[in-house]
Design a protein around this motif. Structure first.
Motif, PDB file in Angstrom:
ATOM      1  N   TRP A  43       8.725  -3.456  11.766  1.00 48.07           N
ATOM      2  CA  TRP A  43       9.754  -2.596  12.339  1.00 48.07           C
ATOM      3  C   TRP A  43       9.360  -1.121  12.311  1.00 48.07           C
ATOM      4  CZ3 TRP A  43      13.932  -4.799  14.627  1.00 48.07           C
ATOM      5  CH2 TRP A  43      14.165  -6.143  14.341  1.00 48.07           C
ATOM      6  N   ALA A  44       8.232  -0.807  11.731  1.00 46.29           N
ATOM      7  CA  ALA A  44       7.835   0.594  11.570  1.00 46.29           C
ATOM      8  C   ALA A  44       7.514   1.234  12.912  1.00 46.29           C
ATOM      9  CB  ALA A  44       6.630   0.706  10.648  1.00 46.29           C
ATOM     10  N   PRO A  45       7.909   2.499  13.110  1.00 46.03           N
ATOM     11  CA  PRO A  45       7.598   3.181  14.364  1.00 46.03           C
ATOM     12  C   PRO A  45       6.152   3.681  14.432  1.00 46.03           C
ATOM     13  CG  PRO A  45       8.827   4.630  12.921  1.00 46.03           C
ATOM     14  CD  PRO A  45       8.774   3.293  12.235  1.00 46.03           C
ATOM     15  N   TYR A  46       5.485   3.712  13.298  1.00 39.99           N
ATOM     16  CA  TYR A  46       4.077   4.118  13.285  1.00 39.99           C
ATOM     17  C   TYR A  46       3.386   3.400  12.122  1.00 39.99           C
ATOM     18  CZ  TYR A  46       5.503   7.177   9.426  1.00 39.99           C
ATOM     19  OH  TYR A  46       6.008   7.668   8.239  1.00 39.99           O
ATOM     20  N   GLY A  47       2.072   3.242  12.259  1.00 38.73           N
ATOM     21  CA  GLY A  47       1.294   2.584  11.214  1.00 38.73           C
ATOM     22  C   GLY A  47       1.418   1.082  11.191  1.00 38.73           C
ATOM     23  N   PHE A  52      19.526  -4.655   7.664  1.00 38.31           N
ATOM     24  CA  PHE A  52      19.035  -3.298   7.450  1.00 38.31           C
ATOM     25  C   PHE A  52      18.076  -2.828   8.542  1.00 38.31           C
ATOM     26  CE2 PHE A  52      20.522  -4.329   3.212  1.00 38.31           C
ATOM     27  CZ  PHE A  52      21.077  -3.132   2.776  1.00 38.31           C
ATOM     28  N   LEU A  53      17.213  -3.722   9.018  1.00 34.82           N
ATOM     29  CA  LEU A  53      16.188  -3.297   9.970  1.00 34.82           C
ATOM     30  C   LEU A  53      16.580  -3.566  11.419  1.00 34.82           C
ATOM     31  CD1 LEU A  53      13.025  -4.344   7.942  1.00 34.82           C
ATOM     32  CD2 LEU A  53      14.065  -2.087   8.151  1.00 34.82           C
ATOM     33  N   GLU A  54      17.192  -4.722  11.673  1.00 37.11           N
ATOM     34  CA  GLU A  54      17.633  -5.019  13.038  1.00 37.11           C
ATOM     35  C   GLU A  54      18.860  -4.190  13.411  1.00 37.11           C
ATOM     36  OE1 GLU A  54      18.239  -6.792  16.799  1.00 37.11           O
ATOM     37  OE2 GLU A  54      16.519  -7.036  15.471  1.00 37.11           O
ATOM     38  N   ILE A  55      19.886  -4.222  12.580  1.00 39.49           N
ATOM     39  CA  ILE A  55      21.160  -3.567  12.930  1.00 39.49           C
ATOM     40  C   ILE A  55      21.150  -2.078  12.567  1.00 39.49           C
ATOM     41  CG2 ILE A  55      23.637  -3.537  12.485  1.00 39.49           C
ATOM     42  CD1 ILE A  55      23.519  -6.555  12.088  1.00 39.49           C
ATOM     43  N   VAL A  56      20.933  -1.779  11.287  1.00 40.92           N
ATOM     44  CA  VAL A  56      21.061  -0.386  10.833  1.00 40.92           C
ATOM     45  C   VAL A  56      19.918   0.475  11.347  1.00 40.92           C
ATOM     46  CG1 VAL A  56      21.185   1.135   8.827  1.00 40.92           C
ATOM     47  CG2 VAL A  56      22.338  -1.091   8.787  1.00 40.92           C
ATOM     48  N   TRP A  57      18.679  -0.016  11.228  1.00 45.29           N
ATOM     49  CA  TRP A  57      17.541   0.823  11.622  1.00 45.29           C
ATOM     50  C   TRP A  57      17.318   0.815  13.129  1.00 45.29           C
ATOM     51  CZ3 TRP A  57      14.559   4.630  10.102  1.00 45.29           C
ATOM     52  CH2 TRP A  57      13.392   4.895  10.812  1.00 45.29           C
ATOM     53  N   HIS A  58      17.065  -0.370  13.704  1.00 45.98           N
ATOM     54  CA  HIS A  58      16.663  -0.456  15.102  1.00 45.98           C
ATOM     55  C   HIS A  58      17.769  -0.002  16.045  1.00 45.98           C
ATOM     56  CE1 HIS A  58      14.443  -1.754  18.574  1.00 45.98           C
ATOM     57  NE2 HIS A  58      15.393  -2.607  18.931  1.00 45.98           N
ATOM     58  N   HIS A  59      18.991  -0.343  15.728  1.00 45.04           N
ATOM     59  CA  HIS A  59      20.103   0.008  16.614  1.00 45.04           C
ATOM     60  C   HIS A  59      20.867   1.240  16.139  1.00 45.04           C
ATOM     61  CE1 HIS A  59      19.744  -3.514  19.181  1.00 45.04           C
ATOM     62  NE2 HIS A  59      19.596  -4.252  18.101  1.00 45.04           N
ATOM     63  N   GLY A  60      20.315   1.961  15.194  1.00 40.28           N
ATOM     64  CA  GLY A  60      21.019   3.138  14.694  1.00 40.28           C
ATOM     65  C   GLY A  60      20.100   4.269  14.265  1.00 40.28           C
ATOM     66  N   LEU A  61      19.609   4.178  13.049  1.00 40.13           N
ATOM     67  CA  LEU A  61      18.898   5.297  12.444  1.00 40.13           C
ATOM     68  C   LEU A  61      17.596   5.669  13.141  1.00 40.13           C
ATOM     69  CD1 LEU A  61      19.353   4.645   8.602  1.00 40.13           C
ATOM     70  CD2 LEU A  61      20.339   6.487   9.986  1.00 40.13           C
ATOM     71  N   GLN A  99      16.737   6.122  16.139  1.00 38.52           N
ATOM     72  CA  GLN A  99      16.847   7.129  17.204  1.00 38.52           C
ATOM     73  C   GLN A  99      17.264   8.494  16.674  1.00 38.52           C
ATOM     74  OE1 GLN A  99      18.241   3.944  17.584  1.00 38.52           O
ATOM     75  NE2 GLN A  99      16.463   3.321  18.802  1.00 38.52           N
ATOM     76  N   THR A 100      17.823   8.545  15.471  1.00 37.10           N
ATOM     77  CA  THR A 100      18.332   9.824  14.952  1.00 37.10           C
ATOM     78  C   THR A 100      17.259  10.665  14.306  1.00 37.10           C
ATOM     79  OG1 THR A 100      18.883   8.955  12.760  1.00 37.10           O
ATOM     80  CG2 THR A 100      20.527   8.671  14.509  1.00 37.10           C
ATOM     81  N   GLY A 101      16.217  10.032  13.744  1.00 38.86           N
ATOM     82  CA  GLY A 101      15.180  10.779  13.043  1.00 38.86           C
ATOM     83  C   GLY A 101      15.650  11.361  11.716  1.00 38.86           C
ATOM     84  N   LEU A 102      16.773  10.882  11.186  1.00 34.95           N
ATOM     85  CA  LEU A 102      17.323  11.442   9.946  1.00 34.95           C
ATOM     86  C   LEU A 102      16.515  11.050   8.713  1.00 34.95           C
ATOM     87  CD1 LEU A 102      21.161  10.893  10.525  1.00 34.95           C
ATOM     88  CD2 LEU A 102      19.879  13.044  10.632  1.00 34.95           C
TER      89      LEU A 102
END
Length: 361
Positions: free
Chosen positions: A25-29, A297-306, A308-311
């Motif tokens: 699920w990582a955006p890099y690496g 945590f990764l499908e719902i909270v991360w992929h569909h939420g956090l 895109q925010t870059g927080l």
């Protein structure tokens, strides 16, 4: 007899397998992380080898007739099936929700078609087209395949001894090699099989059984843990270096044997690890539960939420599902699994509680 180092091995392996699945699920690496952790996937074979070792040590003299075999299988079902069934039904509910919502990218049809085979723990024998639902649970199906054939291992050892078991292992691996050459395994080779991983697991299980017999007979003495530790580090180095399975597996067998010989020679030598045992003994729970934490945590909270925010950086965030997995596994081992064991294995007067007796196996 406690094998504390093996419990630590299984815990580390479960954590690394979880990290491997989460890093996708990582955006890099991603390429670097998955390539590195993929090299450690022979640790799955270590799981099955340790299972074969433990089962042989603890049950070889106790599975002597059909009644004893039934008790053995019931005990294993009480240990492994409750979590598997609950998590499988969770992902079946997710598949039904995806079907109801008309989710175009969720493989709900594939999951629901595989559901009966998961509930019957047949999904590692080639009855399903790839992994589905709780995808790591193919190893549960593979374990039960080995358990079902465990009496044959006992018979081979009784009449052929350790040599006969080694011959049986060689014959089985030879059959797997022929099957690989004929393209029987979707992954290409039996050493990387998962949806048909029961046949791979049986080879590992028998190897673990052979190590157990060798350790019981004290074919040679090892009283220090240093040889086992050195062999273990060599195994890890070989995997990270990308050595071929045919080289890594013998090293793993040597590490297993040296470690077991040292621990049986001096059980008190690993007492320093005892405070870690409540944590290390939930490796099975971590392995099975982590896909649920991945979903939330990764499908719902991360992929569909956090995301895109870059927080928050992903590699900081991914510690949260890891910690949550460990916490839920501890709670499961403390409450859910003993309750299921109590229901499936009613305690006889004077016998230890089923949950505690099964938790270390």
């Amino acid at each position: 007899m406690h094998f504390r180092i093996f419990d630590c091995w299984r815990f580390v392996a479960a954590m690394l397998i979880m990290a491997y699945h989460f890093v996708f699920w990582a955006p890099y690496g991603v390429e670097t992380g998955t390539a590195l952790l993929y090299r450690l996937l022979p640790l799955l074979d270590m799981f099955f080898m340790i299972s074969g070792f433990f089962i042989t040590i603890r049950y070889r003299e106790r599975v002597g007739d059909l009644a004893a075999y039934g008790r053995f299988m019931r005990a294993r079902a009480a240990r492994l099936l409750p979590l598997h069934i609950v998590i499988t039904l969770f992902f079946a509910a997710v598949a039904l929700a995806a079907f109801a919502e008309g989710a175009p990218n969720y493989p709900w049809r594939h999951d629901l078609e595989a559901l009966p085979f998961h509930l019957l723990i047949l999904h590692a024998l080639g009855f399903t087209d790839g992994l589905a639902l709780n995808y790591p649970s193919w190893s549960i199906s593979a374990e039960f395949f080995a358990y079902a054939l465990f009496p044959l291992i006992v018979v081979v050892v009784r009449f052929g001894g350790l040599r006969g078991l080694c011959v049986a292992i060689a014959v089985w691996i030879g059959c797997l090699e022929v099957a690989s050459l004929r393209g029987w395994f979707p992954s290409g080779h039996w050493t990387t099989a998962d949806s048909m991983g029961a046949y791979r697991a049986l080879a590992d299980f028998m190897i673990g059984a052979a190590v157990a017999i060798a350790v019981e007979r004290r074919l040679f003495e090892v009283k220090s843990h240093w040889p086992g530790l050195a062999a273990t580090f060599l195994v890890l180095a070989a995997m990270l270096a990308g050595w071929h399975y045919a080289l890594v597996m013998p090293l793993m067998v040597v590490a297993l044997a040296l470690t077991a010989l040292a621990e049986t020679a001096a059980p008190e030598s690993t007492e320093i690890l005892q405070p870690l045992m409540p944590l290390t003994r939930v490796a099975f729970g971590i392995y099975l539960i982590h896909p649920i934490m991945e979903f939330f945590f990764l499908e719902i909270v991360w992929h569909h939420g956090l995301e895109q925010t870059g927080l928050i950086d992903f590699y900081l965030f991914w510690t949260l599902p890891m910690i949550a997995t460990v916490v839920v596994a501890l709670l499961s081992a403390r409450y859910f699994e003993p309750l299921c064991a109590h229901v499936l294995l009613p305690r006889k007067p004077g016998a230890p509680k089923p949950g505690r007796r099964l938790a270390s196996v």
